[in-house]
Design a protein around this motif. Sequence first.
Motif, PDB file in Angstrom:
ATOM      1  N   THR A  72       0.767  -1.123  -0.072  1.00 34.62           N
ATOM      2  CA  THR A  72      -0.079  -0.025   0.001  1.00 34.62           C
ATOM      3  C   THR A  72       0.883   1.121  -0.089  1.00 34.62           C
ATOM      4  O   THR A  72       0.136   2.187  -0.406  1.00 34.62           O
ATOM      5  CB  THR A  72      -1.097  -0.195   1.305  1.00 34.62           C
ATOM      6  N   SER A  96     -10.081  -3.892  11.174  1.00 31.87           N
ATOM      7  CA  SER A  96      -8.749  -3.950  10.415  1.00 31.87           C
ATOM      8  C   SER A  96      -7.602  -4.703  11.112  1.00 31.87           C
ATOM      9  O   SER A  96      -6.796  -5.307  10.526  1.00 31.87           O
ATOM     10  CB  SER A  96      -8.461  -2.537  10.370  1.00 31.87           C
ATOM     11  N   ARG A 118      -2.919  -3.903  -2.903  1.00 32.80           N
ATOM     12  CA  ARG A 118      -3.871  -3.219  -1.878  1.00 32.80           C
ATOM     13  C   ARG A 118      -5.283  -3.863  -1.905  1.00 32.80           C
ATOM     14  O   ARG A 118      -5.737  -3.780  -0.993  1.00 32.80           O
ATOM     15  CB  ARG A 118      -3.706  -1.638  -1.932  1.00 32.80           C
ATOM     16  N   TYR A 178      -6.771  -6.416   0.847  1.00 32.35           N
ATOM     17  CA  TYR A 178      -7.134  -5.960   2.240  1.00 32.35           C
ATOM     18  C   TYR A 178      -8.739  -5.718   2.216  1.00 32.35           C
ATOM     19  O   TYR A 178      -9.425  -6.324   3.250  1.00 32.35           O
ATOM     20  CB  TYR A 178      -6.538  -4.850   2.807  1.00 32.35           C
ATOM     21  N   HIS A 208      -4.553   5.567   3.935  1.00 30.27           N
ATOM     22  CA  HIS A 208      -4.929   4.164   4.586  1.00 30.27           C
ATOM     23  C   HIS A 208      -5.342   3.289   3.425  1.00 30.27           C
ATOM     24  O   HIS A 208      -6.082   3.615   2.740  1.00 30.27           O
ATOM     25  CB  HIS A 208      -5.934   4.369   5.720  1.00 30.27           C
ATOM     26  N   GLY A 209      -4.726   1.990   3.477  1.00 32.72           N
ATOM     27  CA  GLY A 209      -4.582   1.235   2.511  1.00 32.72           C
ATOM     28  C   GLY A 209      -4.665   1.477   1.172  1.00 32.72           C
ATOM     29  O   GLY A 209      -5.169   0.849   0.265  1.00 32.72           O
TER      30      GLY A 209
END
Length: 312
Positions: free
Chosen positions: A107, A154, A171, A174, A214-215
């Motif tokens: 990521t 998470s 990524r 996730y 994020h991510g």
Amino acid sequence: MSELRSKAEHTKAIRDLRRLVLVVNTRSRRGRRLYFEALRRLADEGFRPMRTYAVTDPARLPEILDEALGLEPDLLVVGGGDGTLSGAVKHIAHRDVALGVLPLGTTNNFARSLGLPLDLARAVKVLSHGKVADIDLGMAGDTPFANLASFGVSVQVAGTVKPWLKRLLGRAAYPLTALTVLPRHRPFRAYVTVDGRRHELLTHQLNIANGRYHGGWQIAKDISIDNRRLVAYALGSGRRLRLLAETMARAATGRWTSLAGGPFVTGAELLIETDPPLPADVDGEVRLRTPLTIRTVPNGMRVMVPPDFVDT
């Protein structure tokens, strides 16, 4: 804490003396494949590393970083994903050495927050033509972090996602793993106290961001890793479908363009309480639990950034 040179002096030393050490996690998504290319591109930019480390066992990373810093480089270049870079952050904080980032992970949230290019060739050029900047760190209890502390689903996803799926899908691994975890995950109550005001939430996921990403997706355009504040936000309410819908919408559209347009609580210090008490994922490391005080540390670390990075 060591005495720091001015940022201009530090930048000049890197450009003139080229004293760097290279540490690459060759277990990261692209580290093994790109290690020798990184060496070649550094040489093309006039760097002759004082020493290079190809890390095959991530458990040895703290020992290797200590050894690398013992050589007193002006620039410690670390190649790997966010977990590797988080380990480096803990060693470099408040020291007169700049971190150079080669984003070789899945990521690359930290690199994105610094405005770094994600391809190796251009990332190496930043080391040669960029500048030294001071950025803020987060502090969860006594643990420094660069990007994110999170609570909820998470944490389970991070412990469940398969390495082969990360290598295959990047990524996207996730959110796909979250689909398998979410049906069994129970919502929790979170209490975020900032400047004497207590905010109550019912949610499956609470994040405290120091960085902007994020991510691999942008949280909001006006979040900065160098603005002296942290940003708390929940994804979804207590309803699983709403969490899934909000996560997918954010991933697809970068939904929140501004802090003023989303469910954000900001501040320099946040007290996080949850019912029930929950583990915290602090930049990929799970060892703290709520209740937990999280604060910002202004100018806590030096990094090499592009010339147009806004350094406050």
